[in-house]
Design a protein around this motif. Structure first.
Motif, PDB file in Angstrom:
ATOM      1  N   PRO A 493       4.421  -7.871  20.669  1.00 30.00           N
ATOM      2  CA  PRO A 493       3.813  -8.173  19.368  1.00 30.00           C
ATOM      3  C   PRO A 493       3.332  -6.889  18.682  1.00 30.00           C
ATOM      4  N   LEU A 494       3.473  -6.867  17.387  1.00 34.28           N
ATOM      5  CA  LEU A 494       3.021  -5.694  16.624  1.00 34.28           C
ATOM      6  C   LEU A 494       1.509  -5.742  16.467  1.00 34.28           C
ATOM      7  N   PRO A 495       0.831  -4.583  16.513  1.00 35.58           N
ATOM      8  CA  PRO A 495      -0.628  -4.593  16.365  1.00 35.58           C
ATOM      9  C   PRO A 495      -1.053  -5.021  14.968  1.00 35.58           C
ATOM     10  N   SER A 496      -0.285  -4.691  13.975  1.00 34.75           N
ATOM     11  CA  SER A 496      -0.636  -5.072  12.609  1.00 34.75           C
ATOM     12  C   SER A 496       0.625  -5.066  11.767  1.00 34.75           C
ATOM     13  N   PHE A 497       0.667  -5.945  10.800  1.00 36.64           N
ATOM     14  CA  PHE A 497       1.851  -5.997   9.954  1.00 36.64           C
ATOM     15  C   PHE A 497       1.975  -4.763   9.082  1.00 36.64           C
ATOM     16  N   TYR A 498       0.887  -4.199   8.780  1.00 36.15           N
ATOM     17  CA  TYR A 498       0.929  -3.030   7.892  1.00 36.15           C
ATOM     18  C   TYR A 498       1.427  -1.795   8.627  1.00 36.15           C
ATOM     19  N   ASP A 499       1.581  -1.906   9.990  1.00 38.56           N
ATOM     20  CA  ASP A 499       2.156  -0.797  10.745  1.00 38.56           C
ATOM     21  C   ASP A 499       3.668  -0.734  10.593  1.00 38.56           C
ATOM     22  N   ILE A 500       4.284  -1.835  10.088  1.00 40.47           N
ATOM     23  CA  ILE A 500       5.738  -1.842   9.935  1.00 40.47           C
ATOM     24  C   ILE A 500       6.095  -1.103   8.661  1.00 40.47           C
ATOM     25  N   PRO A 501       6.924  -0.063   8.728  1.00 41.08           N
ATOM     26  CA  PRO A 501       7.297   0.651   7.504  1.00 41.08           C
ATOM     27  C   PRO A 501       8.103  -0.249   6.577  1.00 41.08           C
ATOM     28  N   ALA A 502       7.916  -0.072   5.295  1.00 49.26           N
ATOM     29  CA  ALA A 502       8.603  -0.911   4.312  1.00 49.26           C
ATOM     30  C   ALA A 502      10.105  -0.745   4.388  1.00 49.26           C
ATOM     31  N   SER A 503      10.554   0.381   4.866  1.00 50.06           N
ATOM     32  CA  SER A 503      11.992   0.648   4.903  1.00 50.06           C
ATOM     33  C   SER A 503      12.659   0.152   6.192  1.00 50.06           C
ATOM     34  N   SER A 504      11.884  -0.499   7.062  1.00 47.17           N
ATOM     35  CA  SER A 504      12.461  -0.939   8.337  1.00 47.17           C
ATOM     36  C   SER A 504      13.525  -2.001   8.083  1.00 47.17           C
ATOM     37  N   SER A 505      14.451  -2.051   9.047  1.00 45.12           N
ATOM     38  CA  SER A 505      15.586  -2.958   8.854  1.00 45.12           C
ATOM     39  C   SER A 505      15.385  -4.291   9.580  1.00 45.12           C
ATOM     40  N   VAL A 506      14.130  -4.746   9.670  1.00 41.26           N
ATOM     41  CA  VAL A 506      13.865  -6.069  10.243  1.00 41.26           C
ATOM     42  C   VAL A 506      14.432  -7.106   9.282  1.00 41.26           C
ATOM     43  N   SER A 507      15.293  -7.985   9.757  1.00 41.43           N
ATOM     44  CA  SER A 507      15.916  -8.972   8.872  1.00 41.43           C
ATOM     45  C   SER A 507      14.999 -10.164   8.673  1.00 41.43           C
ATOM     46  N   ILE A 508      15.182 -10.831   7.553  1.00 42.71           N
ATOM     47  CA  ILE A 508      14.395 -12.034   7.267  1.00 42.71           C
ATOM     48  C   ILE A 508      14.691 -13.111   8.324  1.00 42.71           C
ATOM     49  N   GLY A 509      15.962 -13.181   8.746  1.00 42.04           N
ATOM     50  CA  GLY A 509      16.333 -14.178   9.748  1.00 42.04           C
ATOM     51  C   GLY A 509      15.576 -14.009  11.050  1.00 42.04           C
ATOM     52  N   GLN A 510      15.395 -12.742  11.477  1.00 40.44           N
ATOM     53  CA  GLN A 510      14.639 -12.497  12.708  1.00 40.44           C
ATOM     54  C   GLN A 510      13.184 -12.904  12.559  1.00 40.44           C
ATOM     55  N   LEU A 511      12.601 -12.565  11.402  1.00 35.23           N
ATOM     56  CA  LEU A 511      11.203 -12.937  11.168  1.00 35.23           C
ATOM     57  C   LEU A 511      11.044 -14.458  11.112  1.00 35.23           C
ATOM     58  N   GLU A 512      11.986 -15.140  10.476  1.00 33.81           N
ATOM     59  CA  GLU A 512      11.908 -16.601  10.402  1.00 33.81           C
ATOM     60  C   GLU A 512      12.019 -17.220  11.790  1.00 33.81           C
ATOM     61  N   GLN A 513      12.878 -16.621  12.646  1.00 31.56           N
ATOM     62  CA  GLN A 513      12.992 -17.118  14.017  1.00 31.56           C
ATOM     63  C   GLN A 513      11.664 -16.963  14.757  1.00 31.56           C
ATOM     64  N   GLN A 514      11.025 -15.814  14.575  1.00 36.61           N
ATOM     65  CA  GLN A 514       9.720 -15.599  15.205  1.00 36.61           C
ATOM     66  C   GLN A 514       8.670 -16.554  14.646  1.00 36.61           C
ATOM     67  N   LEU A 515       8.768 -16.847  13.364  1.00 37.91           N
ATOM     68  CA  LEU A 515       7.831 -17.785  12.727  1.00 37.91           C
ATOM     69  C   LEU A 515       7.975 -19.176  13.352  1.00 37.91           C
ATOM     70  N   ILE A 516       9.185 -19.581  13.634  1.00 35.35           N
ATOM     71  CA  ILE A 516       9.426 -20.896  14.234  1.00 35.35           C
ATOM     72  C   ILE A 516       8.883 -20.955  15.660  1.00 35.35           C
ATOM     73  N   LEU A 517       9.030 -19.858  16.414  1.00 36.31           N
ATOM     74  CA  LEU A 517       8.663 -19.865  17.833  1.00 36.31           C
ATOM     75  C   LEU A 517       7.184 -19.642  18.089  1.00 36.31           C
ATOM     76  N   SER A 518       6.499 -18.953  17.205  1.00 38.08           N
ATOM     77  CA  SER A 518       5.127 -18.527  17.478  1.00 38.08           C
ATOM     78  C   SER A 518       4.126 -19.668  17.334  1.00 38.08           C
ATOM     79  N   LEU A 519       3.109 -19.640  18.203  1.00 36.14           N
ATOM     80  CA  LEU A 519       1.997 -20.600  18.130  1.00 36.14           C
ATOM     81  C   LEU A 519       0.656 -19.891  17.944  1.00 36.14           C
ATOM     82  N   GLU A 520       0.674 -18.558  17.795  1.00 29.84           N
ATOM     83  CA  GLU A 520      -0.558 -17.794  17.629  1.00 29.84           C
ATOM     84  C   GLU A 520      -0.874 -17.683  16.136  1.00 29.84           C
ATOM     85  N   PRO A 521      -2.026 -18.193  15.664  1.00 27.63           N
ATOM     86  CA  PRO A 521      -2.341 -18.177  14.231  1.00 27.63           C
ATOM     87  C   PRO A 521      -2.252 -16.777  13.612  1.00 27.63           C
TER      88      PRO A 521
END
Length: 995
Positions: A493-521
């Motif tokens: 898990p990332l310590p903070s979302f703001y630590d992710i650089p804006a130019s990173s190549s994290v895809s929306i699909g990967q984030l949506e998959q994590q959103l579906i799986l996560s149970l931590e508020p």
């Protein structure tokens, strides 16, 4: 001209060639020489086994007497000849049990071999184990041996699983015949299994005989037919087909080995006996020059032999070939696990061990790990890797277990995989297919691994460079480089979302998959912030299975801020899912985060979340109670439930299920005073669940006095009657008459019946459920209008005995409800005597007699410690006993009827005598005589058996009546004690039969 003659003439006169006509079974009766000529043909039609079936089928057909009644097959010349013809066909087949078992069913083969025993003059009525084979004529002894060989072989074969054939449309009329044959087969197997020990003893005795044996041939059977008075000492006894002692001993040892091997799963020593018999089989089989009369599968024998050696941990000194199986088994027994792994790697080159055997070794180690030997974890994963490399080399699909290993890889594991791959290809030049398959495996390994250091280790390995072509390596390395640039969110898990650089190549699909799986508020919030930074769209729609309650949809979707809207919706949807799977800790976290969020801007949503959190706590506590917890709910939770029931907030969306479960919660924890005295009247008028809850609480509270609770019981009755009634409309028919139309959809009650049933199934309090069962049983009895067959229950007197508008009642709905309600109550407490009797009565009045008797016996068992004490008279009343008697009578268990007639306050001799006159009884009959203590019934039994000439049964009845404790001159307490003892034993025996 007969039909057969017409067919023959047509076949001769036809101009075109035709298939030769099949010889009919009756033609063999007319021409004595036809059978032998027919069997000598290369391809006889019908085949020998078909002939056996036809002959025995015709010989066993029942006959009809002058009154057109079905009689057993007649013992006449025709039928005797047919049976002899069947034996002749078997003799032509040299009594080859392999061929007979493949072509004949168990009932037919049983009939054939019993006929062989009969014609071979085996003494009737004498157990085979009591016969001395050495003194019997040769063919007689051989018949006994063949029968007992078949018996143990059939037991072994019946233990193998068989695929059931599904009948097609054209076979549906055969189902009854198939069912009859299945029942006959099961009955025969039961007898064979009971006599298995005797059959084994007979065959072991045969192994002690050193002389040659003779078996019946067509000629000896003809001699027997010619000399009907032969006693087994005629020429037919020694003129049969000669079988040497070695041949017979070889076959018998093989068959005995099979039965002992089957018994080994329950008796470890049986494997040693099986091993000894298989050893003797091997020795004799090698010694024989010809094996005309020995029918065994050499591969199966080798498999049995290897299995026995492995299971008995025996190393046969005479076995010069130390097979790979033996080597592996020896290493396992010596706990030399490293050597086992090395043997598997070596076998990857020579491939002498079958894959099934390698997988079974892995399963054995996995089983030991499950039993607590955690030290074998490393051995398991290494064997799994060895098997995976073997599969890869052969181009097979990799196992699921290996893929599971790669989900949590380590450097040590990857290094071992590469080591096995290198060693498995060997030093010699491997084949092109092996190199190609190994290259594919290496590519699969790279595509599966996620961590960059492990990927680099594989892609830089010498084997990787050797096996893959340069262009393939470049393409694969480029794909890995691109993938390594993408942040793997599942890694950590990332310590903070703001630590992710804006130019990173994290895809929306990967984030949506994590959103579906996560149970931590917090994690969900971080993902949504990032997603909203990348795209503006409603992310609460990412998963179609996310559902918030319909009552709250408009309020949630009315939130203006899109991020907040997504958060509230997803928190609530995930929380509801967690509650449904009883994951209450995660549900509390999600709801708490949602409450904290909405408190800042919406008092309405704050109250909604408080209500949902209340429902969460109620369900959590009810789940604990259902699992056996006796802890009462905290006073704070009870106060919150009361507060919800009395809550009045304008324009606040409320879910009906919250109020429903709050009322059920109050009833389950006996908060009757609040429901009856403190609930505001306006609330009772507006909420149907509170209305029903109040009436139930009032009725239960006043139950000890039937007169006092009549008024509240009448109110509850009226409400339930309305729920189970339908609106009725009058409509004039075409003939001018006025008819009634019932509309099921429009219930006249304060609640729909389906919702009422759902509410009932949230109740656990026994008194509440007993009250509802009592109400519906009375309701059902009135609409059913069958005074003779009424269902019984507790507290029936408090309910009305008539209905004013019975035509409006949905009779079917009432019947279904009472069954559902009693079944549900018994899932909560299967030992409630009153509910068991009610359920038994329901089965009784619907003619399900076996199920009814089962429950009547259960009710008696639970109140008497499995009949070790006397069953209370209020449980086994005369009405219950008479119903048990009828159940037994309808199932043709007439001896049980006679025994139960004694249990009544006044013995029902007429029913008992009538039952004992029945000859078609499906129970154990004379084995129940020991349970009869009434001398009159025993005297009648003696008379009946004397009249029928049933000497053995008469003796059993006389023995029962002659017991001193039944002497009518005995003191009353002695007779009473004798009766109680027999009652207890009979009821325990019945329980064993029907439970």
């Amino acid at each position: 001209m007969s039909v057969e003659t017409v067919d023959r003439v047509a076949a001769v006169t036809s101009g075109r060639p035709s298939t030769p006509l099949q010889t009919s079974w009756f033609e063999f009766l007319l021409d004595g020489s036809l059978l032998e000529n027919h069997l000598q043909k290369s391809y006889p039609d019908p085949t020998p086994v078909q002939l056996i079936i036809q002959f025995l089928e015709q010989a066993s057909k029942p006959s009809l007497n002058e009154q057109n009644q079905v009689q057993p097959p007649a013992d006449n010349r025709r039928n005797r000849t047919l049976k002899l013809l069947a034996l002749k066909v078997a003799a032509h087949m040299k009594w080859d049990l392999d061929a007979l078992e493949k072509g004949l069913t168990i009932p037919v083969l049983n009939m054939l071999l019993n006929e062989l025993l009969c014609v071979s003059k085996v003494p009737p009525g004498v157990k085979h184990v009591d016969l001395d084979l050495s003194t019997l004529p040769p063919t007689t002894a051989m018949a006994v041996i063949i029968y007992n060989r078949w018996a143990i072989r059939t037991i072994v074969l019946s233990s193998f699983p068989e695929k059931q054939t599904k009948p097609g449309p054209h076979q549906m009329n055969m189902l009854s015949i198939v069912q009859q044959e299945k029942e006959m087969t099961e009955n025969i197997l039961t007898v064979l299994k009971e006599q298995a020990t005797d059959s084994i003893s007979v065959l072991e005795g045969a192994l002690q005989l050193k002389k040659d044996f003779y078996v019946h041939t067509l000629r000896t059977l003809d001699l027997l037919a010619a000399d009907a008075a032969a006693n087994g000492e005629t020429e037919s006894s020694t003129a049969g087909l000669r079988i040497s002692a070695d041949e017979l001993h070889c076959q018998v040892n093989y068959d005995l080995g099979g039965i002992f091997f089957q018994q080994g799963c329950t008796d470890q020593t049986a494997y040693e006996k099986a091993r000894d018999h298989f050893r003797q089989t091997k020795e004799l089989f090698t010694k024989l020059d010809s094996t005309v009369h020995v029918h065994l599968d050499e591969k199966r024998l080798a498999g049995y032999w290897n299995a026995c050696k492995a299971l008995t941990e025996d190393c046969d000194p005479s076995d010069t070939q130390n097979t790979p199986y033996n080597q592996i088994n020896s290493l396992i027994r010596a706990h030399n696990h490293q050597a086992v792994i090395e043997a598997f790697i070596k076998d990857n080159m020579c491939r002498s061990l079958p894959n099934n055997f390698r997988r079974s070794v892995l399963r054995e180690f996995l089983y030991k790990v499950q039993q607590g030997e955690s030290s074998l974890d490393e051995v398991c994963y290494k064997l799994c890797v060895c098997n995976a490399v073997r599969d890869a080399l052969e181009g097979e699909v990799l196992s699921v277990r290996f893929h599971q290993l790669l989900l949590k890889p380590s450097k040590k594991m990857v290094d071992f995989i590469l080591e096995v791959c290198t060693l498995s290809l060997g030093k010699d030049r491997p084949s092109e297919s092996s190199r190609r398959n190994m290259a594919t495996f290496m590519k699969t390994l790279c595509e599966t691994l996620q961590e960059l250091p492990l990927l680099m280790g594989v892609s830089s390995h010498k084997l990787f460079v050797e096996l893959l072509k340069e262009e393939d390596r470049k393409v694969l390395v480029e794909q890995l480089r691109k993938r390594s640039a993408t942040i793997n969110l599942s890694a950590k898990p990332l310590p903070s979302f703001y630590d992710i650089p804006a130019s990173s190549s994290v895809s929306i699909g990967q984030l949506e998959q994590q959103l579906i799986l996560s149970l931590e508020p917090r994690r969900i919030r971080q993902i949504l912030i990032e997603l909203h930074g990348m795209a503006e769209r409603p992310f609460w729609r990412v998963n179609s299975k996310w559902e918030a309650p319909k009552d709250y949809i408009n309020v949630i979707l009315g939130i203006k801020d899109n991020l907040t809207k997504d958060l509230v919706y997803i928190f609530m949807a995930k929380g509801l899912h967690c509650i449904s799977i009883k994951d209450f800790p995660h549900a509390r976290q999600l709801y708490s985060a949602c409450l904290e969020l909405v408190t800042e801007f919406s008092p309405k949503l704050r109250q909604v979340m408080l209500n949902e959190m209340l429902l969460l706590e109620v369900r959590a506590h009810e789940t604990m109670a259902a699992e056996g917890s006796k802890e009462r709910p905290p006073s704070d939770l009870v106060s919150r439930v009361r507060g919800y029931l009395e809550m009045r907030i304008h324009d606040l969306p409320l879910r009906q299920v919250v109020g429903e479960e709050c009322v059920a919660f109050m009833l389950n924890w006996r908060e009757n005073d609040y429901l009856t005295l403190q609930v505001p009247p306006s609330l009772v008028m507006n909420n149907p669940y509170i209305k029903i809850g109040q009436l139930l609480a009032s009725t239960c509270k006043e139950l000890p006095g039937p007169k006092e609770c009549r008024r509240t019981a009448k109110e509850l009755w009226d409400v339930v009657v309305q729920i189970c009634s339908m609106s009725v409309q009058h409509k004039r028919n075409n003939d001018g008459r006025v008819g009634l139309i019932k509309q099921r959809e429009s219930s006249m009650g304060i609640l729909q019946r389906s919702k009422f049933i759902t509410f009932i199934k949230k109740l656990r309090e026994p008194l509440v459920l007993t009250t509802l069962i009592s109400l519906f049983v009375r309701f059902h009895s009135i609409v059913r209008d069958d005074i003779v067959n009424e269902v019984t229950a507790e507290h029936l007197t408090i309910w009305p005995s008539t209905l004013l508008n019975i035509q409006a009642v949905d009779v079917e709905a009432v019947a279904v409800t009472v069954k559902e309600l009693v079944s549900y109550a018994l899932t909560l407490n299967p030992n409630n005597q009153s509910w068991l009797i009610t359920q038994a009565d329901i089965y009784f009045v619907t003619n399900q007699y076996s199920a009814a008797l089962n429950l009547y016996l259960q009710a008696g068992a639970v109140c008497s410690d499995f009949f070790t004490k006397t069953v209370a008279p209020d449980i086994y009343s005369d009405q219950v006993l008479k119903r048990m008697i009828k159940c037994c009578s309808m199932m043709n268990c007439h001896t049980q009827v006679a025994v139960l007639c004694q249990f009544l306050r006044e013995v029902d001799y007429m029913t008992a005598f009538k039952a004992l006159q029945e000859q078609n009884s499906h129970d154990a009959m004379d084995s129940f005589y020991d349970y009869i203590w009434d001398v009159t019934i025993l005297e009648y039994l003696t008379h009946i058996h004397h009249k029928r000439g049933e000497t053995e049964k008469r003796q059993i009845a006389i023995k029962a009546i002659g017991q001193t404790e039944l002497n009518t001159s005995n003191p009353e307490e002695v007779l009473l004690l004798a009766a109680q003892k027999r009652k207890k034993r009979f009821l325990q025996a019945m329980a064993k039969l029907y439970f």
